[in-house]
Design a protein around this motif. Structure first.
Motif, short mmCIF file in Angstrom:
data_model
loop_
_atom_site.label_atom_id
_atom_site.label_comp_id
_atom_site.label_asym_id
_atom_site.label_seq_id
_atom_site.Cartn_x
_atom_site.Cartn_y
_atom_site.Cartn_z
N VAL A 137 -10.88 7.09 -2.07
CA VAL A 137 -10.32 5.79 -2.45
C VAL A 137 -9.54 5.19 -1.29
N VAL A 138 -8.74 6.01 -0.61
CA VAL A 138 -7.97 5.53 0.54
C VAL A 138 -8.91 5.07 1.66
N ALA A 139 -9.97 5.81 1.90
CA ALA A 139 -10.92 5.44 2.94
C ALA A 139 -11.64 4.13 2.60
N ILE A 140 -12.02 3.96 1.35
CA ILE A 140 -12.68 2.72 0.93
C ILE A 140 -11.72 1.54 1.05
N LEU A 141 -10.47 1.74 0.64
CA LEU A 141 -9.46 0.68 0.76
C LEU A 141 -9.23 0.31 2.22
N PHE A 142 -9.16 1.30 3.09
CA PHE A 142 -8.94 1.07 4.52
C PHE A 142 -10.10 0.31 5.14
N ILE A 143 -11.32 0.77 4.90
CA ILE A 143 -12.50 0.14 5.50
C ILE A 143 -12.71 -1.26 4.95
N SER A 144 -12.52 -1.45 3.64
CA SER A 144 -12.71 -2.78 3.07
C SER A 144 -11.65 -3.76 3.58
N LEU B 79 -10.21 -3.59 6.53
CA LEU B 79 -10.58 -3.85 7.93
C LEU B 79 -11.68 -4.91 8.00
N ILE B 80 -12.70 -4.79 7.17
CA ILE B 80 -13.78 -5.77 7.14
C ILE B 80 -13.26 -7.13 6.67
N SER B 81 -12.39 -7.14 5.67
CA SER B 81 -11.84 -8.38 5.17
C SER B 81 -10.98 -9.09 6.22
N ILE B 82 -10.22 -8.33 6.98
CA ILE B 82 -9.39 -8.92 8.05
C ILE B 82 -10.29 -9.55 9.10
N LEU B 83 -11.31 -8.85 9.51
CA LEU B 83 -12.20 -9.38 10.54
C LEU B 83 -12.95 -10.63 10.08
N ALA B 84 -13.20 -10.75 8.79
CA ALA B 84 -13.94 -11.89 8.26
C ALA B 84 -13.03 -13.03 7.80
N GLY C 135 -1.47 -3.14 12.12
CA GLY C 135 -0.67 -2.75 10.96
C GLY C 135 -1.38 -1.78 10.03
N ILE C 136 -2.67 -1.98 9.82
CA ILE C 136 -3.35 -1.05 8.91
C ILE C 136 -3.65 0.28 9.60
N PHE C 137 -3.72 0.30 10.93
CA PHE C 137 -3.89 1.58 11.60
C PHE C 137 -2.57 2.35 11.68
N VAL C 138 -1.47 1.64 11.82
CA VAL C 138 -0.16 2.31 11.89
C VAL C 138 0.26 2.80 10.50
N PHE C 139 0.00 2.00 9.48
CA PHE C 139 0.32 2.36 8.11
C PHE C 139 -0.96 2.39 7.29
N PRO C 140 -1.72 3.49 7.34
CA PRO C 140 -3.07 3.51 6.76
C PRO C 140 -3.13 3.40 5.23
N LEU D 242 -2.80 -1.98 1.43
CA LEU D 242 -2.24 -2.48 0.17
C LEU D 242 -1.53 -3.81 0.38
N VAL D 243 -0.74 -3.92 1.45
CA VAL D 243 -0.04 -5.17 1.75
C VAL D 243 -1.05 -6.28 2.05
N TRP D 244 -2.12 -5.94 2.75
CA TRP D 244 -3.15 -6.94 3.05
C TRP D 244 -3.77 -7.48 1.76
N TRP D 245 -4.18 -6.58 0.86
CA TRP D 245 -4.85 -7.01 -0.36
C TRP D 245 -3.89 -7.70 -1.32
N LEU D 246 -2.61 -7.31 -1.32
CA LEU D 246 -1.66 -7.91 -2.26
C LEU D 246 -1.07 -9.23 -1.77
N GLY D 247 -0.97 -9.42 -0.45
CA GLY D 247 -0.32 -10.62 0.00
C GLY D 247 -0.88 -11.27 1.24
N GLY D 248 -1.38 -10.51 2.16
CA GLY D 248 -1.81 -11.05 3.44
C GLY D 248 -3.07 -11.86 3.39
N ARG D 249 -3.94 -11.52 2.48
CA ARG D 249 -5.23 -12.19 2.40
C ARG D 249 -5.09 -13.65 2.00
N ASN D 250 -4.15 -13.96 1.13
CA ASN D 250 -3.96 -15.33 0.63
C ASN D 250 -2.66 -15.95 1.12
N ALA D 251 -2.09 -15.43 2.19
CA ALA D 251 -0.82 -15.93 2.69
C ALA D 251 -0.96 -17.36 3.21
#
Length: 92
Positions: free
Chosen positions: A37-44, A46-51, A66-71, A76-85
């Protein structure tokens, strides 16, 4: 009834005992599921950030660092807030 219940019990004979000495099968399976689950969250993330069209190269680079430093917390921060900031583009 007892025979039916005994038939439904899942066996753990598929995992060799010397695979991880001292660790029960259920702990190994739960650990594998959590890692997946952690690996899927991390990879997804990463793909979402690049897109993401909202961020420029610098913003994407900061999120990726940030996602490499805090895997775990980073994705979680990206999906909860960063994506729609909301990004401020006006300068004061």
């Amino acid at each position: 009834m007892i025979e039916t219940a005994r038939f439904l019990v899942v066996s753990d004979e598929w995992l060799p005992r010397e695979w991880m000495p001292g660790v029960t099968t259920s702990v190994a399976v739960v650990s594998a599921v959590v890692a997946a689950v952690v690996a899927i969250l991390f990879i997804s993330s990463l793909i979402s950030i690049l897109a993401a069209p909202r961020y420029t190269g610098g913003g994407k680079l900061l999120w990726i660092i940030g996602i490499f430093v805090f895997p775990i917390a980073g994705p979680l921060v990206w999906w909860l807030g960063g994506r729609n900031a909301r990004i401020r583009t006006d300068r004061l």
